[in-house]
Design a protein around this motif. Structure first.
Motif, PDB file in Angstrom:
ATOM      1  N   ILE A  76       0.831  -1.242  -0.006  1.00 43.67           N
ATOM      2  CA  ILE A  76       0.059   0.025   0.054  1.00 43.67           C
ATOM      3  C   ILE A  76       0.894   1.287   0.003  1.00 43.67           C
ATOM      4  CG2 ILE A  76      -1.457   1.272   1.415  1.00 43.67           C
ATOM      5  CD1 ILE A  76      -2.847  -1.347   2.164  1.00 43.67           C
ATOM      6  N   ALA A  77       2.059   1.243   0.756  1.00 43.59           N
ATOM      7  CA  ALA A  77       2.738   2.452   0.771  1.00 43.59           C
ATOM      8  C   ALA A  77       3.555   2.693  -0.400  1.00 43.59           C
ATOM      9  CB  ALA A  77       4.022   2.154   1.823  1.00 43.59           C
ATOM     10  N   LEU A  78       3.997   1.629  -1.175  1.00 44.48           N
ATOM     11  CA  LEU A  78       4.420   1.918  -2.561  1.00 44.48           C
ATOM     12  C   LEU A  78       3.463   2.193  -3.644  1.00 44.48           C
ATOM     13  CD1 LEU A  78       6.653  -1.333  -2.856  1.00 44.48           C
ATOM     14  CD2 LEU A  78       7.553   1.004  -2.657  1.00 44.48           C
ATOM     15  N   LEU A  79       2.136   1.916  -3.509  1.00 43.84           N
ATOM     16  CA  LEU A  79       1.102   2.422  -4.450  1.00 43.84           C
ATOM     17  C   LEU A  79       0.855   3.801  -4.247  1.00 43.84           C
ATOM     18  CD1 LEU A  79      -0.736   1.513  -6.434  1.00 43.84           C
ATOM     19  CD2 LEU A  79      -2.418   0.944  -4.507  1.00 43.84           C
ATOM     20  N   ALA A  80       0.856   4.185  -2.869  1.00 46.81           N
ATOM     21  CA  ALA A  80       0.588   5.536  -2.604  1.00 46.81           C
ATOM     22  C   ALA A  80       1.730   6.568  -2.964  1.00 46.81           C
ATOM     23  CB  ALA A  80       0.480   5.633  -0.883  1.00 46.81           C
ATOM     24  N   LEU A  81       2.854   5.988  -3.006  1.00 45.47           N
ATOM     25  CA  LEU A  81       4.164   6.659  -3.238  1.00 45.47           C
ATOM     26  C   LEU A  81       4.057   6.725  -4.896  1.00 45.47           C
ATOM     27  CD1 LEU A  81       6.917   7.618  -3.066  1.00 45.47           C
ATOM     28  CD2 LEU A  81       7.864   5.325  -3.507  1.00 45.47           C
ATOM     29  N   ALA A  82       3.640   5.667  -5.747  1.00 46.50           N
ATOM     30  CA  ALA A  82       3.543   5.912  -7.221  1.00 46.50           C
ATOM     31  C   ALA A  82       2.382   6.596  -7.566  1.00 46.50           C
ATOM     32  CB  ALA A  82       3.122   4.249  -7.588  1.00 46.50           C
ATOM     33  N   LEU A  83       1.446   6.566  -6.848  1.00 45.28           N
ATOM     34  CA  LEU A  83       0.302   7.544  -7.116  1.00 45.28           C
ATOM     35  C   LEU A  83       0.740   8.837  -7.009  1.00 45.28           C
ATOM     36  CD1 LEU A  83      -2.954   5.522  -6.018  1.00 45.28           C
ATOM     37  CD2 LEU A  83      -2.211   5.946  -8.413  1.00 45.28           C
ATOM     38  N   CYS A  89       5.061  12.636 -12.838  1.00 45.75           N
ATOM     39  CA  CYS A  89       6.320  12.380 -13.457  1.00 45.75           C
ATOM     40  C   CYS A  89       6.228  11.557 -14.808  1.00 45.75           C
ATOM     41  CB  CYS A  89       7.498  11.863 -12.810  1.00 45.75           C
ATOM     42  SG  CYS A  89       7.872  12.910 -11.372  1.00 45.75           S
ATOM     43  N   LEU A  90       5.318  10.468 -14.979  1.00 47.20           N
ATOM     44  CA  LEU A  90       5.057   9.645 -15.781  1.00 47.20           C
ATOM     45  C   LEU A  90       4.339  10.259 -16.982  1.00 47.20           C
ATOM     46  CD1 LEU A  90       5.047   6.372 -14.053  1.00 47.20           C
ATOM     47  CD2 LEU A  90       6.657   6.942 -15.664  1.00 47.20           C
ATOM     48  N   LYS A  91       3.340  11.047 -16.498  1.00 46.66           N
ATOM     49  CA  LYS A  91       2.331  11.651 -17.239  1.00 46.66           C
ATOM     50  C   LYS A  91       3.342  12.724 -18.326  1.00 46.66           C
ATOM     51  CE  LYS A  91      -2.142  12.160 -16.270  1.00 46.66           C
ATOM     52  NZ  LYS A  91      -3.393  12.820 -15.846  1.00 46.66           N
ATOM     53  N   GLN A  93       6.234  12.268 -19.506  1.00 47.30           N
ATOM     54  CA  GLN A  93       6.966  11.424 -20.214  1.00 47.30           C
ATOM     55  C   GLN A  93       5.984  11.324 -21.695  1.00 47.30           C
ATOM     56  OE1 GLN A  93      10.166  10.878 -19.660  1.00 47.30           O
ATOM     57  NE2 GLN A  93       9.928  11.747 -17.971  1.00 47.30           N
ATOM     58  N   VAL A  94       6.712  11.412 -22.784  1.00 47.39           N
ATOM     59  CA  VAL A  94       6.001  11.204 -24.207  1.00 47.39           C
ATOM     60  C   VAL A  94       5.660   9.808 -24.333  1.00 47.39           C
ATOM     61  CG1 VAL A  94       6.669  11.452 -26.728  1.00 47.39           C
ATOM     62  CG2 VAL A  94       7.393  13.071 -25.240  1.00 47.39           C
ATOM     63  N   TRP A  95       6.609   8.885 -24.101  1.00 47.38           N
ATOM     64  CA  TRP A  95       6.219   7.306 -24.110  1.00 47.38           C
ATOM     65  C   TRP A  95       5.301   6.785 -23.535  1.00 47.38           C
ATOM     66  CZ3 TRP A  95       6.800   4.644 -19.852  1.00 47.38           C
ATOM     67  CH2 TRP A  95       7.732   5.122 -18.723  1.00 47.38           C
ATOM     68  N   ALA A  96       4.759   7.612 -22.369  1.00 44.02           N
ATOM     69  CA  ALA A  96       3.648   7.031 -21.512  1.00 44.02           C
ATOM     70  C   ALA A  96       2.349   7.520 -21.873  1.00 44.02           C
ATOM     71  CB  ALA A  96       3.984   7.145 -19.875  1.00 44.02           C
ATOM     72  N   GLN A  97       2.284   8.853 -22.623  1.00 41.97           N
ATOM     73  CA  GLN A  97       1.124   9.666 -22.679  1.00 41.97           C
ATOM     74  C   GLN A  97       0.109   8.894 -23.325  1.00 41.97           C
ATOM     75  OE1 GLN A  97       2.343  13.379 -24.729  1.00 41.97           O
ATOM     76  NE2 GLN A  97       3.087  14.086 -22.872  1.00 41.97           N
ATOM     77  N   SER A  98       0.251   7.847 -24.348  1.00 43.95           N
ATOM     78  CA  SER A  98      -0.788   7.238 -24.921  1.00 43.95           C
ATOM     79  C   SER A  98      -1.431   6.263 -23.814  1.00 43.95           C
ATOM     80  CB  SER A  98      -0.202   6.383 -25.987  1.00 43.95           C
ATOM     81  OG  SER A  98       0.637   5.431 -25.528  1.00 43.95           O
ATOM     82  N   PHE A  99      -0.694   5.717 -22.924  1.00 46.99           N
ATOM     83  CA  PHE A  99      -1.236   4.806 -21.856  1.00 46.99           C
ATOM     84  C   PHE A  99      -2.184   5.764 -20.986  1.00 46.99           C
ATOM     85  CE2 PHE A  99      -1.062   3.547 -17.243  1.00 46.99           C
ATOM     86  CZ  PHE A  99      -1.699   2.276 -17.568  1.00 46.99           C
ATOM     87  N   PHE A 100      -1.866   6.865 -20.581  1.00 42.92           N
ATOM     88  CA  PHE A 100      -2.721   7.867 -19.842  1.00 42.92           C
ATOM     89  C   PHE A 100      -3.947   8.232 -20.449  1.00 42.92           C
ATOM     90  CE2 PHE A 100       1.326   7.930 -17.014  1.00 42.92           C
ATOM     91  CZ  PHE A 100       0.864   7.466 -15.799  1.00 42.92           C
ATOM     92  N   ALA A 101      -3.741   8.432 -21.551  1.00 50.05           N
ATOM     93  CA  ALA A 101      -5.059   9.016 -22.571  1.00 50.05           C
ATOM     94  C   ALA A 101      -5.957   7.762 -22.433  1.00 50.05           C
ATOM     95  CB  ALA A 101      -4.512   9.115 -24.007  1.00 50.05           C
ATOM     96  N   TRP A 102      -5.538   6.543 -22.438  1.00 54.41           N
ATOM     97  CA  TRP A 102      -6.193   5.376 -22.456  1.00 54.41           C
ATOM     98  C   TRP A 102      -7.028   5.060 -21.123  1.00 54.41           C
ATOM     99  CZ3 TRP A 102      -5.213   0.597 -19.925  1.00 54.41           C
ATOM    100  CH2 TRP A 102      -6.300  -0.377 -20.480  1.00 54.41           C
ATOM    101  N   ILE A 103      -6.000   5.356 -20.036  1.00 49.26           N
ATOM    102  CA  ILE A 103      -6.438   4.793 -18.694  1.00 49.26           C
ATOM    103  C   ILE A 103      -7.299   5.899 -17.792  1.00 49.26           C
ATOM    104  CG2 ILE A 103      -4.447   5.601 -17.333  1.00 49.26           C
ATOM    105  CD1 ILE A 103      -6.095   2.277 -16.984  1.00 49.26           C
ATOM    106  N   ASP A 104      -6.890   7.251 -18.279  1.00 51.65           N
ATOM    107  CA  ASP A 104      -7.515   8.507 -17.712  1.00 51.65           C
ATOM    108  C   ASP A 104      -9.245   8.261 -17.551  1.00 51.65           C
ATOM    109  OD1 ASP A 104      -5.669   9.635 -16.261  1.00 51.65           O
ATOM    110  OD2 ASP A 104      -5.273  11.026 -17.993  1.00 51.65           O
TER     111      ASP A 104
END
Length: 154
Positions: A76-83, A89-91, A93-104
């Motif tokens: 849970i602590a690692l998940l909170a850190l990631a969120l 930071c990942l949003k 990144q150019v390479w992660a934008q398509s994933f976040f466009a799909w998951i948002d």
């Protein structure tokens, strides 16, 4: 001994059975040697991650269902850190934008659903509070405090 009281003889006999140095004739039996002092074992260090408490260690070794508590807390602590830290930071990144466009859109729908459930539960708890308040007010209103107030103000 010239003790004339009848009750003291029984008390002295009982004391003699416990302590051999007490006697009626004035002669004292040799005092037994004192037992060797018992040295307590050294105190273990405080429980930590590397030195768990004995109860917790026994649970781990027995396969107790609650023994994975630390692992779950770490997940849970690692998940909170990631969120909180890594996601923004990942949003960027150019390479992660398509994933976040799909998951948002999925996250937004799930959040709105959870927000609705949360508001519903808060309203439910509010209704329970009003119910308990009404019951308590009825009970307090039915109390007769006259005996207490007459003693206080006399």
């Amino acid at each position: 001994m010239d003790d004339q009281q009848l009750g003291c003889a029984g008390l002295l006999l009982a004391m003699m059975s416990l302590d051999p140095s007490i006697s009626f004739d004035g002669e004292h039996a040799p005092v037994p040697p004192a037992p060797a002092p018992i040295v307590p074992p050294p105190k273990p260090s405080a429980p930590s991650v590397t030195n768990p408490a004995p109860v917790f260690a026994r649970r781990i070794h027995r396969g107790h269902p609650g023994c994975h508590f630390q692992e779950e807390v770490m997940k849970i602590a690692l998940l909170a850190l990631a969120l909180i830290v890594l996601r923004p930071c990942l949003k960027k990144q150019v390479w992660a934008q398509s994933f976040f466009a799909w998951i948002d859109p999925i996250e937004l729908a799930l959040f709105k659903k959870s927000e609705t459930i949360l508001v519903g539960r808060l309203l439910w708890i509010g209704g329970l509070f009003v119910t308990f308040y009404d019951a308590a007010a009825t009970f307090v209103h039915s109390l007769d405090l006259t005996p207490l107030t007459t003693r206080v103000f006399d």
